[in-house]
Write a protein that holds these residues in place. Structure first.
Motif, PDB file in Angstrom:
ATOM      1  N   ALA A 244       0.832  -1.204   0.000  1.00 34.81           N
ATOM      2  CA  ALA A 244       0.000   0.000   0.000  1.00 34.81           C
ATOM      3  C   ALA A 244       0.872   1.262   0.000  1.00 34.81           C
ATOM      4  O   ALA A 244       0.625   2.195  -0.761  1.00 34.81           O
ATOM      5  N   VAL A 245       1.887   1.266   0.844  1.00 35.36           N
ATOM      6  CA  VAL A 245       2.648   2.504   1.052  1.00 35.36           C
ATOM      7  C   VAL A 245       3.813   2.670   0.069  1.00 35.36           C
ATOM      8  O   VAL A 245       4.119   3.789  -0.344  1.00 35.36           O
ATOM      9  N   SER A 246       4.425   1.553  -0.331  1.00 41.13           N
ATOM     10  CA  SER A 246       5.572   1.673  -1.245  1.00 41.13           C
ATOM     11  C   SER A 246       5.184   1.352  -2.684  1.00 41.13           C
ATOM     12  O   SER A 246       5.944   1.634  -3.604  1.00 41.13           O
ATOM     13  N   GLY A 247       4.032   0.716  -2.862  1.00 41.03           N
ATOM     14  CA  GLY A 247       3.598   0.368  -4.207  1.00 41.03           C
ATOM     15  C   GLY A 247       4.227  -0.920  -4.717  1.00 41.03           C
ATOM     16  O   GLY A 247       3.959  -1.359  -5.816  1.00 41.03           O
ATOM     17  N   ARG A 248       5.079  -1.514  -3.906  1.00 41.80           N
ATOM     18  CA  ARG A 248       5.808  -2.696  -4.368  1.00 41.80           C
ATOM     19  C   ARG A 248       5.973  -3.713  -3.252  1.00 41.80           C
ATOM     20  O   ARG A 248       5.647  -3.451  -2.098  1.00 41.80           O
ATOM     21  N   GLY A 249       6.495  -4.879  -3.616  1.00 46.54           N
ATOM     22  CA  GLY A 249       6.570  -5.996  -2.667  1.00 46.54           C
ATOM     23  C   GLY A 249       7.783  -5.993  -1.768  1.00 46.54           C
ATOM     24  O   GLY A 249       7.905  -6.830  -0.880  1.00 46.54           O
ATOM     25  N   PHE A 250       8.707  -5.068  -1.983  1.00 52.11           N
ATOM     26  CA  PHE A 250       9.866  -5.032  -1.086  1.00 52.11           C
ATOM     27  C   PHE A 250      10.255  -3.589  -0.775  1.00 52.11           C
ATOM     28  O   PHE A 250      10.071  -2.694  -1.590  1.00 52.11           O
ATOM     29  N   SER A 251      10.747  -3.407   0.413  1.00 52.10           N
ATOM     30  CA  SER A 251      11.149  -2.078   0.883  1.00 52.10           C
ATOM     31  C   SER A 251      11.949  -2.305   2.153  1.00 52.10           C
ATOM     32  O   SER A 251      12.032  -3.431   2.636  1.00 52.10           O
ATOM     33  N   PRO A 252      12.531  -1.265   2.712  1.00 56.39           N
ATOM     34  CA  PRO A 252      13.173  -1.432   4.021  1.00 56.39           C
ATOM     35  C   PRO A 252      12.112  -1.875   5.045  1.00 56.39           C
ATOM     36  O   PRO A 252      10.911  -1.906   4.733  1.00 56.39           O
ATOM     37  N   PRO A 253      12.503  -2.229   6.289  1.00 56.69           N
ATOM     38  CA  PRO A 253      11.525  -2.622   7.308  1.00 56.69           C
ATOM     39  C   PRO A 253      10.330  -1.684   7.289  1.00 56.69           C
ATOM     40  O   PRO A 253      10.476  -0.472   7.135  1.00 56.69           O
ATOM     41  N   ILE A 254       9.156  -2.251   7.485  1.00 58.04           N
ATOM     42  CA  ILE A 254       7.921  -1.508   7.236  1.00 58.04           C
ATOM     43  C   ILE A 254       7.769  -0.269   8.127  1.00 58.04           C
ATOM     44  O   ILE A 254       7.294   0.781   7.677  1.00 58.04           O
ATOM     45  N   ASP A 255       8.191  -0.397   9.400  1.00 62.05           N
ATOM     46  CA  ASP A 255       8.044   0.767  10.293  1.00 62.05           C
ATOM     47  C   ASP A 255       8.933   1.928   9.845  1.00 62.05           C
ATOM     48  O   ASP A 255       8.508   3.082   9.809  1.00 62.05           O
ATOM     49  N   ILE A 256      10.160   1.589   9.418  1.00 63.70           N
ATOM     50  CA  ILE A 256      11.084   2.628   8.931  1.00 63.70           C
ATOM     51  C   ILE A 256      10.558   3.213   7.617  1.00 63.70           C
ATOM     52  O   ILE A 256      10.586   4.429   7.393  1.00 63.70           O
ATOM     53  N   THR A 257      10.042   2.321   6.786  1.00 62.39           N
ATOM     54  CA  THR A 257       9.490   2.782   5.503  1.00 62.39           C
ATOM     55  C   THR A 257       8.389   3.811   5.739  1.00 62.39           C
ATOM     56  O   THR A 257       8.386   4.890   5.129  1.00 62.39           O
ATOM     57  N   LEU A 258       7.460   3.476   6.663  1.00 62.80           N
ATOM     58  CA  LEU A 258       6.354   4.408   6.910  1.00 62.80           C
ATOM     59  C   LEU A 258       6.841   5.721   7.513  1.00 62.80           C
ATOM     60  O   LEU A 258       6.378   6.796   7.152  1.00 62.80           O
ATOM     61  N   GLU A 259       7.774   5.600   8.425  1.00 62.91           N
ATOM     62  CA  GLU A 259       8.291   6.825   9.037  1.00 62.91           C
ATOM     63  C   GLU A 259       8.875   7.737   7.967  1.00 62.91           C
ATOM     64  O   GLU A 259       8.629   8.936   7.939  1.00 62.91           O
ATOM     65  N   LEU A 260       9.650   7.144   7.056  1.00 64.70           N
ATOM     66  CA  LEU A 260      10.317   7.948   6.031  1.00 64.70           C
ATOM     67  C   LEU A 260       9.338   8.478   4.989  1.00 64.70           C
ATOM     68  O   LEU A 260       9.488   9.604   4.506  1.00 64.70           O
ATOM     69  N   VAL A 261       8.332   7.689   4.649  1.00 68.53           N
ATOM     70  CA  VAL A 261       7.353   8.165   3.663  1.00 68.53           C
ATOM     71  C   VAL A 261       6.566   9.339   4.261  1.00 68.53           C
ATOM     72  O   VAL A 261       6.147  10.255   3.560  1.00 68.53           O
ATOM     73  N   GLY A 262       6.400   9.307   5.571  1.00 69.49           N
ATOM     74  CA  GLY A 262       5.701  10.403   6.244  1.00 69.49           C
ATOM     75  C   GLY A 262       4.230  10.071   6.467  1.00 69.49           C
ATOM     76  O   GLY A 262       3.659   9.228   5.782  1.00 69.49           O
ATOM     77  N   LYS A 263       3.616  10.739   7.425  1.00 71.89           N
ATOM     78  CA  LYS A 263       2.247  10.401   7.818  1.00 71.89           C
ATOM     79  C   LYS A 263       1.231  10.704   6.713  1.00 71.89           C
ATOM     80  O   LYS A 263       0.442   9.856   6.322  1.00 71.89           O
ATOM     81  N   ARG A 264       1.270  11.935   6.219  1.00 75.56           N
ATOM     82  CA  ARG A 264       0.263  12.333   5.232  1.00 75.56           C
ATOM     83  C   ARG A 264       0.299  11.403   4.009  1.00 75.56           C
ATOM     84  O   ARG A 264      -0.711  10.850   3.613  1.00 75.56           O
ATOM     85  N   ARG A 265       1.483  11.222   3.480  1.00 74.15           N
ATOM     86  CA  ARG A 265       1.613  10.380   2.288  1.00 74.15           C
ATOM     87  C   ARG A 265       1.219   8.927   2.578  1.00 74.15           C
ATOM     88  O   ARG A 265       0.569   8.279   1.762  1.00 74.15           O
ATOM     89  N   SER A 266       1.606   8.411   3.738  1.00 73.90           N
ATOM     90  CA  SER A 266       1.288   7.012   4.074  1.00 73.90           C
ATOM     91  C   SER A 266      -0.226   6.820   4.139  1.00 73.90           C
ATOM     92  O   SER A 266      -0.764   5.832   3.612  1.00 73.90           O
ATOM     93  N   LEU A 267      -0.900   7.775   4.782  1.00 77.32           N
ATOM     94  CA  LEU A 267      -2.357   7.637   4.931  1.00 77.32           C
ATOM     95  C   LEU A 267      -3.051   7.769   3.569  1.00 77.32           C
ATOM     96  O   LEU A 267      -3.976   7.026   3.259  1.00 77.32           O
TER      97      LEU A 267
END
Ligand SMILES: [Zn+2]
Length: 489
Positions: free
Chosen positions: A449-472
């Protein structure tokens, strides 16, 4: 001895990795011994030399961090000096004018080839004795003139009068003693009909004027060396110490060239290599210190010596370069890596200011990227919204069955006051437990949902870096995707 080395590329193309290695060895030798490193651009071939190529060479050197203490000097600016030296050799009888026509030389060559002889100048215009001898006997040294045949070219070349016998010995710092027979060398041209100097003369004049103590260069120059030593001696000078570096081969055993892939330093930069990875790779290409593979620049400077350079050619191995690049991506100062990472994002048309701190992304991504390009491609979603979810990942993870859990997760994340990885992590873990889901069953849909793809850094770090507004926003988009999928089923 005052150590002075030089790198002397011809600006007729890019900075080849072979040239870069020669430059590195010369640079290291000077740095190791507290000497000086000089950059000299050998641009006497006016047809083939270009300003773009000079720029490409300087860019490559600066990217690798091979700073020079003097230069760049340009040979094209030193023609008066070369003319002066040619005249000196003419005056001392160590050189003479050759009036042979092209036709004569071609006929000579064809005849020698037909007789299976090595093609060489036959000494047709060579005075039988030197001007110096004539001067002593008070005879007008007009031999060159008297040798002018009728109908010959009126723009004579100047040939160096090579000693007819004896041998030239070179104590090469890498290869040891090499002896050449003068009988094998013919009288080479040192100035063309239009007065321009040739390669062997300019090199000798420059190395001597620039007080080069060690000439470190590719072994394709070995055959030029005895001619250069003879010219140096004719000028009453002492030859420098030579060190001929063996060539670099491609994976098929042939001299490394374009058909083996990238050979230009700038190309490696574009492909996402760090300069320290290429430097480390190049220093090990022909030089070793025990079994050690990883060398910082300081270590190279402290340990490098010509005695430890291999005599045999070395083969270029891209896999090893990739391995070193990964090593430096993982271990180098993240702020340093971030500078190059930002440059690659920029080259991909992405604004590095439109997302999280570059250094943070580097720290999150560096364990799983082989190159900066890969890192940049894997990080686009931090800086830019994506058009669509990766089809395969969405098919697998954004399924109606997870819709309710994902919607609830979105609510909880929305309520979070502090958007940090630990807080995000806690919410995901708690909800998974409440809903009796394995962590991955919730985390993986969240990732897609947040990265658009099946792999990314650890999910909590990914969300933190993407930011709240964008993640939601992206979670909303994923919920909509799941809804559409449910209603079309
Ligand atoms: Zn001639």
């Amino acid at each position: 001895m005052r150590i002075r080395t030089r790198f002397a590329p011809s600006p007729t193309g890019y900075l080849h990795v072979g040239g870069a290695r020669t430059a590195l060895f010369s640079w290291l030798y000077a740095r190791r011994h507290g000497g000086e490193f000089i950059l000299r651009v050998e641009d006497t071939d006016r047809e083939r030399s270009t300003a773009e190529s000079v720029d490409a060479i300087l860019e490559g050197m600066s990217w690798l961090g091979l700073d020079y203490d003097q230069g760049p000097f340009f040979q094209s600016e030193r023609f008066p000096r070369y003319r002066e030296v040619v005249q000196r050799l003419l005056d001392s009888g160590h050189a003479y004018h050759c009036y042979c026509s092209k036709e004569r030389l071609e006929t000579l060559r064809a005849g020698q080839m037909a007789n299976k002889q090595k093609p060489r100048y036959d000494g047709h215009c060579r005075p039988s004795c030197s001007r110096a001898v004539h001067a002593l006997r008070d005879i007008r040294p007009s031999m060159a003139k008297s040798a002018v045949p009728a109908g010959a070219t009126d723009a004579p070349v100047v040939r160096f009068r090579n000693p007819a016998d004896g041998e030239v010995v070179m104590e090469d710092a890498i290869r040891g003693r090499i002896a050449f027979q003068n009988a094998e060398l013919d009288d080479l041209i040192i100035a063309r009909g239009d007065g321009t100097p040739t390669y062997n003369l300019t090199v000798v004049v420059d190395d001597s004027d620039m007080e080069i103590s060690h000439v470190i260069r590719g072994d394709d120059h070995i055959n030029n060396t005895p001619r250069q030593i003879n010219i140096i001696r004719a000028l009453g000078l002492e030859p420098p110490i030579y060190a001929h570096v063996p060539m670099i081969l491609g994976d098929d055993g042939q001299r490394l060239s374009k058909r083996h892939g990238a050979v230009s330093v700038v190309e490696y930069r574009k492909q996402g290599y760090l300069p320290e990875a290429l430097l480390n790779y190049l220093v090990r290409l022909g030089w070793s210190h025990g079994d050690q593979e990883i060398f910082s620049l300081d270590e190279m400077v402290a340990l490098f010596d010509l005695e430890d350079v291999n005599r045999a050619a070395s083969a270029f191995n891209t896999e090893k370069l990739v391995w070193l690049n990964q090593h430096y991506l993982k271990t180098a100062d993240p702020a340093h890596v971030a500078r190059y990472f930002g440059m690659h994002l920029g080259e991909m048309g992405i604004d590095p200011d439109a997302g999280p701190e570059l250094t943070e992304v580097v720290m999150a991504q560096r364990e799983r990227a082989k190159t900066l390009i890969e890192m940049a491609e894997n990080s686009v979603f931090f800086y830019q919204d994506f058009e669509a979810f990766d089809a395969k990942a969405a098919q697998k993870h954004l399924r109606p069955v997870i819709g309710a859990a994902l919607a609830m997760l979105k609510e909880r994340l929305q309520a979070l006051d502090s958007w940090t990885a630990p807080a995000i992590h806690q919410e995901v873990v708690d909800l998974a437990e409440e809903m009796d889901l394995k962590l991955g069953k919730l985390a993986q849909p969240l990732r897609v949902a947040v990265s658009g793809r099946g792999f990314s850094p650890p999910i909590d770090i990914t969300l933190e870096l993407v930011g709240k507004r964008r993640s939601l926003e992206r979670l909303d988009k994923a919920l909509k995707f799941i809804e559409d999928r449910a209603s079309s089923a």
